[in-house]
Scaffold this motif. Structure first.
Motif, PDB file in Angstrom:
ATOM      1  N   ALA A  46       0.839  -1.207   0.000  1.00 21.06           N
ATOM      2  CA  ALA A  46       0.000   0.000   0.000  1.00 21.06           C
ATOM      3  C   ALA A  46       0.872   1.254   0.000  1.00 21.06           C
ATOM      4  O   ALA A  46       0.585   2.232  -0.701  1.00 21.06           O
ATOM      5  N   GLU A  47       1.954   1.218   0.774  1.00 19.43           N
ATOM      6  CA  GLU A  47       2.856   2.374   0.794  1.00 19.43           C
ATOM      7  C   GLU A  47       3.521   2.583  -0.564  1.00 19.43           C
ATOM      8  O   GLU A  47       3.942   3.687  -0.894  1.00 19.43           O
ATOM      9  N   ALA A  48       3.596   1.521  -1.351  1.00 20.78           N
ATOM     10  CA  ALA A  48       4.149   1.651  -2.705  1.00 20.78           C
ATOM     11  C   ALA A  48       3.079   2.134  -3.686  1.00 20.78           C
ATOM     12  O   ALA A  48       3.284   2.141  -4.890  1.00 20.78           O
ATOM     13  N   GLY A  49       1.905   2.470  -3.169  1.00 25.79           N
ATOM     14  CA  GLY A  49       0.883   3.078  -4.014  1.00 25.79           C
ATOM     15  C   GLY A  49      -0.134   2.120  -4.608  1.00 25.79           C
ATOM     16  O   GLY A  49      -0.976   2.511  -5.409  1.00 25.79           O
ATOM     17  N   ARG A  50      -0.081   0.868  -4.197  1.00 27.05           N
ATOM     18  CA  ARG A  50      -1.044  -0.091  -4.748  1.00 27.05           C
ATOM     19  C   ARG A  50      -2.366  -0.024  -3.994  1.00 27.05           C
ATOM     20  O   ARG A  50      -2.388   0.323  -2.814  1.00 27.05           O
ATOM     21  N   ARG A  51      -3.436  -0.390  -4.700  1.00 29.61           N
ATOM     22  CA  ARG A  51      -4.735  -0.509  -4.042  1.00 29.61           C
ATOM     23  C   ARG A  51      -4.776  -1.884  -3.371  1.00 29.61           C
ATOM     24  O   ARG A  51      -4.801  -2.921  -4.041  1.00 29.61           O
ATOM     25  N   VAL A  52      -4.763  -1.888  -2.047  1.00 30.60           N
ATOM     26  CA  VAL A  52      -4.555  -3.123  -1.291  1.00 30.60           C
ATOM     27  C   VAL A  52      -5.760  -3.435  -0.406  1.00 30.60           C
ATOM     28  O   VAL A  52      -6.340  -2.540   0.205  1.00 30.60           O
ATOM     29  N   GLY A  53      -6.115  -4.684  -0.353  1.00 30.20           N
ATOM     30  CA  GLY A  53      -7.107  -5.160   0.612  1.00 30.20           C
ATOM     31  C   GLY A  53      -6.464  -6.233   1.466  1.00 30.20           C
ATOM     32  O   GLY A  53      -5.663  -7.029   0.972  1.00 30.20           O
ATOM     33  N   ILE A  54      -6.774  -6.240   2.754  1.00 31.58           N
ATOM     34  CA  ILE A  54      -6.268  -7.305   3.632  1.00 31.58           C
ATOM     35  C   ILE A  54      -7.450  -7.900   4.385  1.00 31.58           C
ATOM     36  O   ILE A  54      -8.228  -7.176   5.006  1.00 31.58           O
ATOM     37  N   VAL A  55      -7.606  -9.199   4.261  1.00 30.02           N
ATOM     38  CA  VAL A  55      -8.775  -9.853   4.837  1.00 30.02           C
ATOM     39  C   VAL A  55      -8.328 -10.853   5.907  1.00 30.02           C
ATOM     40  O   VAL A  55      -7.375 -11.604   5.714  1.00 30.02           O
ATOM     41  N   ASP A  56      -9.004 -10.796   7.044  1.00 29.49           N
ATOM     42  CA  ASP A  56      -8.693 -11.716   8.148  1.00 29.49           C
ATOM     43  C   ASP A  56     -10.002 -12.165   8.787  1.00 29.49           C
ATOM     44  O   ASP A  56     -10.983 -11.435   8.805  1.00 29.49           O
ATOM     45  N   ASP A  57      -9.978 -13.358   9.340  1.00 33.94           N
ATOM     46  CA  ASP A  57     -11.228 -13.955   9.813  1.00 33.94           C
ATOM     47  C   ASP A  57     -11.494 -13.735  11.294  1.00 33.94           C
ATOM     48  O   ASP A  57     -12.424 -14.292  11.839  1.00 33.94           O
ATOM     49  N   ASN A  58     -10.653 -12.983  11.959  1.00 36.85           N
ATOM     50  CA  ASN A  58     -10.872 -12.821  13.394  1.00 36.85           C
ATOM     51  C   ASN A  58     -11.479 -11.478  13.752  1.00 36.85           C
ATOM     52  O   ASN A  58     -11.436 -10.531  12.974  1.00 36.85           O
ATOM     53  N   ALA A  59     -12.014 -11.437  14.970  1.00 40.21           N
ATOM     54  CA  ALA A  59     -12.695 -10.232  15.411  1.00 40.21           C
ATOM     55  C   ALA A  59     -11.727  -9.052  15.491  1.00 40.21           C
ATOM     56  O   ALA A  59     -12.107  -7.913  15.280  1.00 40.21           O
TER      57      ALA A  59
END
Ligand SMILES: Cc1cc2nc3c(=O)[nH]c(=O)nc-3n(C[C@H](O)[C@H](O)[C@H](O)COP(=O)(O)OP(=O)(O)OC[C@H]3O[C@@H](n4cnc5c(N)ncnc54)[C@H](O)[C@@H]3O)c2cc1C
Ligand SMILES: Cc1cc2nc3c(=O)[nH]c(=O)nc-3n(C[C@H](O)[C@H](O)[C@H](O)COP(=O)(O)OP(=O)(O)OC[C@H]3O[C@@H](n4cnc5c(N)ncnc54)[C@H](O)[C@@H]3O)c2cc1C
Ligand code: FES
Lengths: 376, 431, 81
Positions: free
Chosen positions: B28-41
């Motif tokens: 993301a810091e390199a300018g990419r459109r980033v999503g991060i998905v995790d299954d915990n609360a």
């Protein structure tokens, strides 16, 4: 292994091969069973295990019903893990047009002494409260059952083994016929009779046997005891959904003894890979949820696919292969091989031992399609 | 009925532990459109979850993530319906996440071994009990035996004791001799492997016993005591909890389903953390158990590589190499001793989902044969617990992973075509 | 930290710290999360959504993974049968 001789070598340790081994050994013949994998791991491991009397044709009915009665006789001996449960089938009619089919089916079964009960809309909901309201009714076929196929195959194999049958597992058969079975590693087993019970692989083993793979998808849920009591099948199953050529899905769900719900079914030709097809899977589940809206929130644990061995006329091949005196076929059971395995074994061994079969066998003889090959 | 949402990312990261966070931050810091998905609360993976102490490494990284512009998504990846699309399920939501590059940072889980009584309530994993405490389970005055193997045992004991537990004993199956290297290494670079060794003072006064392992847990409705084999003698210790885990197993189910090549139970990656599948990267524990520092570096490299910053990524190779050497020795140190295959008795349940007992399993020739005949591995955990156990006990190889990767609602699988009636709407990004 | 919550476990009220998962509530209450196929009581094992031993019925919905769901005020939690 190469010097041992047997009366019969059965290729394939699926439910059909297992039933054959059981039946041959019961009649005192020396049997060897070979399979490249293990007992009950082919289509037998992927099927639904619905033991059902079917009436697509008279021949189909005769075989399924005869076999169902054989299962009933066997029932007291079946171990717990076979999960045999005579839960009955309800053929669900969505509308009045399908109710006409219910009545036709009732008459057909009634004339052949299969007990059934016509359900009106209210009775249907009373028996299966989780069906969506507004369905027209259905036909309950009480003697239909479900079981767990891999353990059933295992039971039959073990019984054969106790009578002296031997297994040769883990070796692919390269070719079979002319009184011997040759493994890929070059070893051979010879016998007067060779039975090709290789399921969807039967065509590879015996060129000229016309078997197509018909792919099916299934989904199993976590345990929801009491949600479902009968195997439910939509009547559209016959009408439109399962036309022979195109891809199709139908509502076909089964209560497992574990409380799990097994959801089917789909039929596809020309898809030879095992991967789950997301489009078909979605259509199949949407169909199931239309009938049982409560399914939508349930947890699916696993999906898988399997291959039915389909013949051109939807009837199995049971009997001698005309071009090779030593070779017999027991394959091509499409979506009914769990049901018809026991009858298949009976009428095959009847033919070989010269016993009079209890049902006419002509519709299942491979010679019906093998005529062309016989002349070359 | 659940809502369905669609989102597109240049880089999608699966897993919000250290590796995933580092990857998402760098991309993301390199300018990419980033999503991060995790299954915990809560974010942070197994080690940082719920940690909020200002100035800690965890909060530095989570802060950096929040300001990086990456979208934080909650959900569990359960299916790949078509190439470059993954589905994630959350409470009443199914998210269809499409990506150009994918970084898998799915972490590890504990290995559990069956022994009599291990199914009693309050017998938990070591990391399992720690996770429960992070989620609010009070430990004040509770007597805990920590057992099994691996550096995690010490970290957990320190953590629990910090939260008021009385640690009765730490039972480590490895021998003093194999631990010798490890203790030297610890003195040399205490923070490098597993967090918790900075907390050595917390461990002062706690009985640490190598060459020992649990042989039975007993109690009426919950565990009341555990019997330990300790230097060849049996010893029974009363306790309120038994925290027991036998090191870690990489979570490779997602890489397997995507077709990534697997080697010795880990996803195989190249210098840039690329798997054998084009545009799919893997970082952290699924490439091998190595601890938090290694996970961070691998995550950074994967994030940079996915963003096309090859030179920057390469500058981190040296650091990663050192940590990997460390990880290898870790594996050797905590290798399971063969006596542990004798832990289960005939009546001991091995598959907890289906209650399949040891005596019903031992005669089968393979995982698949056992599965078909006994239902072992057919339950809700899909073999995640009994698979690694039977691999150790019987040398079986658990078979292919089938969708869904985790149990998922029927409706989530049924909407897979994407052209269903369900409404489409945009997500807001954060949690 | 925000104030504690009350949930009901098998009908009885249980106070839990805010941020507690449902699995934690069950352990505090001293109740099994689920009854196994063979009839044994089971509680959480992995604490991280892997083992499914913490399945409970939440607000009438069976088989929910208790360790991955946060408690909410007034939630009705029951041992999963
Ligand atoms: C999705 C689905 C649902 C179904 N539902 C039902 C149902 O509800 N009721 C019902 O009655 N039927 C059902 N069926 C059909 C049923 O599963 C099959 O008809 C039946 O299992 C066929 O058994 P078989 O022994 O002929 O074949 P298989 O079980 O496939 O056995 C063939 C064996 O031959 C072996 N083999 C093949 N080639 C070789 C070789 N060259 N060398 C060595 N060994 C070889 C294989 O390893 C295999 O073990 C269903 C099928 C599917 C796919
Ligand atoms: C139970 C446990 C406790 C631990 N405790 C400690 C400790 O106290 N101290 C210490 O130094 N090390 C501890 N470790 C080791 C430590 O977690 C690792 O060294 C490090 O955190 C690994 O980072 P990671 O990013 O690779 O994986 P993780 O931190 O495990 O992160 C992976 C994340 O991905 C998520 N995930 C997995 N699959 C999916 C999916 N399909 N969809 C969505 N999300 C998914 C997981 O839930 C998890 O949040 C522990 C490990 C475990 C398994
Ligand atoms: S405790 Fe293992 S899944 Fe919740």
């Amino acid at each position: 292994m190469s010097h041992a001789t047997y009366d019969v070598v059965v290729v394939g340790a699926g439910i059909v091969g297992a039933a054959c081994a059981d039946e041959f050994s019961r009649r005192g013949m020396r049997v060897a069973v070979v399979d490249c994998e293990m007992v009950g791991s082919g289509a037998t491991a992927t099927g639904m295990g619905h033991i059902v009397a079917m009436d697509d044709s008279n021949a189909q009915f005769a075989l399924t019903r005869y076999s169902q009665q054989l299962w009933q006789t066997l029932r007291p001996e079946l171990p717990e893990d076979v999960e045999y449960d005579q839960c009955g089938t309800i053929w669900v009619a969505a509308d009045e047009e399908e109710m006409i089919e219910v009545l036709r089916k009732r008459d057909y079964y009634g004339q052949r002494e299969v007990p059934t009960e016509v359900l009106d809309s209210r009775t249907l909901l009373r028996l299966e409260p989780n069906l969506r309201p507004g369905l027209a009714g259905g036909l309950l076929v009480m003697e239909d059952a479900v079981l767990y196929p891999p353990c059933a195959a295992h039971f039959l194999m073990e019984r054969a083994q106790k009578r002296g049958a031997t297994f040769h597992l883990g070796q692919p058969v390269a070719d079979a016929g002319q009184g011997r079975v040759r493994m890929r590693d070059g070893s051979e087993i010879s016998a007067g009779i060779i039975v090709n019970a290789a399921g969807a692989g039967a065509g590879h083993l015996t060129p000229g046997v016309e078997i197509k793979k018909r792919k099916g998808h299934l989904v199993i849920t976590d345990r929801y005891a009491g949600f479902l009591r009968h195997q439910l099948v939509e009547l559209g199953y016959l009408k439109s959904a399962h036309s022979i050529s195109s891809d199709s899905v139908a509502f076909n769900v089964q209560p497992r003894r574990t409380g799990q719900i097994l959801i089917g079914s789909s039929r596809q030709y020309g898809a030879d890979h095992h991967e789950v097809d997301s489009g078909i899977l979605a259509r199949m589940l949407q169909r199931a949820c239309e009938y049982l809206p409560g399914l939508a929130q349930m947890s699916a644990i696993r999906t898988w696919t399997g291959f039915r061995a389909a013949t051109p006329d939807k009837l199995p091949f049971i009997g001698p292969w005309p071009v090779d005196k030593s070779l017999f076929l027991a394959t091509g059971h499409e979506g009914l091989g769990i049901t018809t395995s026991l009858a298949t074994a009976r009428i095959l061994v009847d033919q070989i031992t010269g016993t009079k079969p209890e049902i006419p066998i002509e519709p299942y003889l491979p010679s019906r399609v093998a005529k062309e090959h016989a002349h070359v | 009925m659940s809502r369905r949402m669609r989102q597109r990312f240049e880089v999608l990261v699966v897993g919000g532990g250290p590796a995933g966070i580092a990857a998402a931050v760098r991309a993301a810091e390199a300018g990419r459109r980033v999503g991060i998905v995790d299954d915990n609360a809560t974010l942070g993976g197994q080690i940082w979850r719920g940690e909020s102490e200002a100035g800690s490494e965890a909060s530095r990284w989570t802060e950096r993530l929040r300001s990086s512009g990456a979208s934080l998504l909650r959900g569990r990846i359960f299916y790949q319906p078509e190439p470059c699309v993954l589905l994630a399920e959350a409470d009443d939501l199914v998210q269809e996440l499409s990506y150009e590059k994918l970084i898998l940072a799915t972490g590890a889980r504990e290995r559990f071994l069956p022994f009599p009584g291990w199914t009693l309530p309050n017998v938990m994993g070591a990391g399992g009990l720690q996770a429960m405490v992070k989620c609010g389970l009070p430990m004040q005055g509770k007597r805990v035996v920590v057992a099994g193997t691996g550096p995690l045992l010490l970290a957990v004991a320190a953590y629990l004791s910090q939260h008021g537990a009385e640690i009765e004993m730490i039972c480590e199956q490895a021998s003093w001799t194999s631990l010798a290297w490890f203790s030297v290494a610890l003195l040399a670079q205490p923070s490098k492997i597993f967090q918790g060794f900075q907390l050595k003072k917390e461990l002062v006064g706690i009985k640490f016993s190598p060459n020992s392992w649990p042989v039975a847990a007993s109690g009426r409705t919950t565990v009341e005591s555990v019997t330990i084999s300790r230097r060849g003698k049996l010893e029974t210790i009363p306790c309120d909890y038994l925290a027991c885990g036998f090191h870690l197993v990489p979570n490779i189910e997602v890489p397997v389903v995507l077709g990534c090549e697997i080697q010795d139970g880990c996803a195989r990656v190249d210098d840039l953390q690329r798997t054998s599948v084009a545009e799919v990267f893997c970082a952290g524990e699924p490439t091998g158990i190595g601890g938090v520092e290694l996970s961070l570096i691998e995550g950074e490299i994967a994030g940079l590589a996915a963003a096309g910053r090859i030179a920057e990524a390469s500058s981190l190779f040296g650091k990663r190499e050192k940590l990997r050497l460390f990880a290898k020795r870790l594996d050797r140190t905590f290798r399971l001793r063969s006596e542990l295959t004798n832990l289960p008795q005939p009546e001991t349940i091995v598959c907890r989902c289906e209650d399949v007992r040891y005596s019903h399993l031992r005669d089968h020739i393979s995982w698949r044969a056992a599965k078909l005949q006994t239902r072992c591995g057919m339950g809700a955990c899909q073999g995640r617990v009994c698979g690694p156990a039977t691999q150790f006990l019987f040398k079986w190889n658990p078979d292919s992973v089938r969708p869904p990767i985790f149990p998922a609602r029927i409706e989530s699988l049924a909407g897979l075509t994407g052209d269903s009636k369900q409404e489409l709407c945009e997500t807001t990004g954060g949690r | 930290m925000s104030s504690p919550l009350t949930v009901t476990v098998n009908g009885a009220p249980i106070v839990v710290p805010s941020g507690a998962t449902v699995a934690v509530a069950m352990v505090i209450a001293g109740k099994a999360c689920r009854v196994s196929v063979g009839g044994e009581p089971r509680g959480p094992l992995c604490g991280m959504g892997i083992c499914f031993e913490c399945r409970v019925a939440i607000n009438g919905q069976p088989h929910r993974p208790g360790c991955q769901i946060l408690c909410e005020q007034g939630m009705d939690v029951r041992t999963d049968e």
